[in-house]
Design a protein around this motif. Sequence first.
Motif, short mmCIF file in Angstrom:
data_model
loop_
_atom_site.label_atom_id
_atom_site.label_comp_id
_atom_site.label_asym_id
_atom_site.label_seq_id
_atom_site.Cartn_x
_atom_site.Cartn_y
_atom_site.Cartn_z
N GLU A 126 -9.80 0.77 69.21
CA GLU A 126 -9.38 1.43 67.86
C GLU A 126 -8.22 2.09 68.11
N LEU A 127 -7.80 2.63 69.14
CA LEU A 127 -6.64 3.38 69.34
C LEU A 127 -5.25 2.28 69.26
N ALA A 128 -5.45 1.23 69.74
CA ALA A 128 -4.55 0.08 69.62
C ALA A 128 -4.19 -0.69 68.20
N LYS A 129 -5.63 -0.22 67.43
CA LYS A 129 -5.58 -0.98 65.84
C LYS A 129 -4.85 0.04 65.18
N MET A 130 -5.02 1.27 65.63
CA MET A 130 -4.25 2.34 64.63
C MET A 130 -2.59 2.49 64.89
N SER A 131 -2.28 2.25 66.24
CA SER A 131 -1.08 1.99 66.56
C SER A 131 -0.44 0.94 66.20
N GLN A 132 -1.15 -0.19 66.04
CA GLN A 132 -0.36 -1.80 65.94
C GLN A 132 -0.15 -2.11 67.26
N GLY A 133 -0.90 -1.77 68.44
CA GLY A 133 -0.56 -2.16 69.75
C GLY A 133 -1.52 -3.24 70.26
N ARG A 134 -1.33 -3.62 71.63
CA ARG A 134 -2.37 -4.49 71.93
C ARG A 134 -3.18 -3.85 73.32
#
Length: 145
Positions: free
Chosen positions: A24-32
């Motif tokens: 979820e954190l990666a999704k919010m920050s457009q990360g992987r």
Amino acid sequence: MFKHILIPYDGSELSMRAARTGIELAKMSQGRVSILHVISPFKTIAYMGAILAATEIAYDQEARNNAERYLADVQAVADAAGVPCQGEAIFGDQPFEIIVQAVTDKQCDLVVMGSHGWRGMTRLLLGSETQKVLLRCDVPVLVCH
């Protein structure tokens, strides 16, 4: 924000909660995310090595099968969230060392992990892998309870 999150995963429900949080954190920050499963090597007694060789082969195969299943479970969550995800399983005696090394090798900027895993009495006597990662890691570590 965080662009590459390492999620150590041991197959426990607590570890899955941490994985969901990291994804979820990666999704919010457009990360992987990178998922890491550390497999404890088979322990043999030296004088019984020949007798236990077949057992070690069976253990290794079962451990690899479990690792593939664990990684696939987290991959499915990441795919559903639209987050790029890569998984890896590594044999190692000291999971915390492999986790800390993976942070460097993969250039991760956050670790998200559960507060404890499947370590039982060893965790109580020697300290948790999470505690060891917290003490040795150069990036922030988010611990999920």
